[in-house]
Design a protein around this motif. Sequence first.
Motif, short mmCIF file in Angstrom:
data_model
loop_
_atom_site.label_atom_id
_atom_site.label_comp_id
_atom_site.label_asym_id
_atom_site.label_seq_id
_atom_site.Cartn_x
_atom_site.Cartn_y
_atom_site.Cartn_z
N SER A 186 2.08 -29.01 37.12
CA SER A 186 2.59 -29.20 35.75
C SER A 186 3.14 -27.90 35.18
CB SER A 186 1.50 -29.71 34.82
OG SER A 186 0.96 -30.89 35.33
N ALA A 210 9.42 -34.69 34.24
CA ALA A 210 7.98 -35.03 34.29
C ALA A 210 7.76 -36.36 35.01
CB ALA A 210 7.41 -35.09 32.88
N LYS A 234 4.96 -34.43 36.57
CA LYS A 234 3.68 -35.13 36.46
C LYS A 234 3.59 -36.26 37.51
CE LYS A 234 1.04 -33.98 33.14
NZ LYS A 234 -0.11 -33.06 33.44
#
Length: 324
Positions: free
Chosen positions: A34, A277, A40
């Motif tokens: 991260s 992400a 993510k």
Amino acid sequence: MTSFVLGTGSCLPRRVLTNRELEAMVDTSDEWISTRTGIKTRHIAGPGEETSKLAAGAAREALRMAGLGPGDIDILLVATVSSEMGMPSCACLTQKELGAEAAFAYDVNAACSGFLYALDLADAYLRRDPALKIMIIGAETLSSRVNWRDRDTCVLFGDGAGACLVSGASPGSGLLASRLFSDGRLFDLLCMDSARGFNPDLANARNTGSYITMTGREVFKHAVRAMSGAVEQVLAQGGLKASDIALFIPHQANIRIVNSLIERLGVPSEKFYVNIAKYGNTSAASIPIALDEAHREGRLRPGDLLLCCAFGSGFTWGASIVRW
Ligand code: ACO
């Protein structure tokens, strides 16, 4: 006024792989991934989700938005480095999947910059015949090219496809400026060494395949320098300033690369579209997936200036400005 972009679409594999799951596969942590990359989760293709299938899925969405059918496509360009077959092209497999028989189709190999190279090609065709309808797709399944024991690379990449259907625009619209670059001298900082599998091992009757390798820190430095240079040059070519741009879509490789770009260009961060992400680095698919999301979220209005920039294996890099 005739629009340049008639429709956009994207297609992501069903399986989502989280950082937590990766912790069980290699010596890594959600915290490291991260903070070092901004990633993510990423999508990983399974059976029936080959590169051409994802490409066709994205193209169908773009056609639906445009209110057109597969038979309306004149040219089908697929930017990819990870087709499920070496031959024929991913574009021909996508053409079959879609039923776009009126089109001619071929691949563009410029790694993460592939979508911008294909956009530039489409613009050249449209200058010859503005009535053409050209489907530009970026599609990748790099999960099949990653060494899942190499934490340096396996946490970074994801699979997916994005598509954009373009046609001749009114004067002053469409692709306003485009700067593309490549430099093969540092190819080995980011490559997939199929040369090792090029000469067959006749004594043992086998070929040896290979995986993506990357010298991440070096690639990082080159990516920031090259992309910010390309952005400055494309703005100069268009006679524009960074403040004229409504939305920036950078290649989604690493949030820290994007933040360095924002800092160098002195642009408000809200003007940069970032979705890394969710998807990780999807190579040639990253810009068209982000473009489709931004478009569907209403981030682009008629007349807006969109600037996209990319950097990838080769090295290849570039930037393009589109009047929406
Ligand atoms: N988990 C935990 N630790 C890790 C991991 C991991 N997944 N990967 C590396 N590390 C360790 C390294 O071993 C190193 O340890 P050490 O200090 O004990 O030697 C430490 O973390 C730092 O490693 P760096 O490589 O220096 O880390 P960096 O901050 O540079 O981040 C990264 C690495 C994310 C790869 C970054 O360099 C990057 O994003 N590079 C550019 C990627 C890119 O833009 N690619 C271009 C497009 S891709 C295409 O064309 C297909």
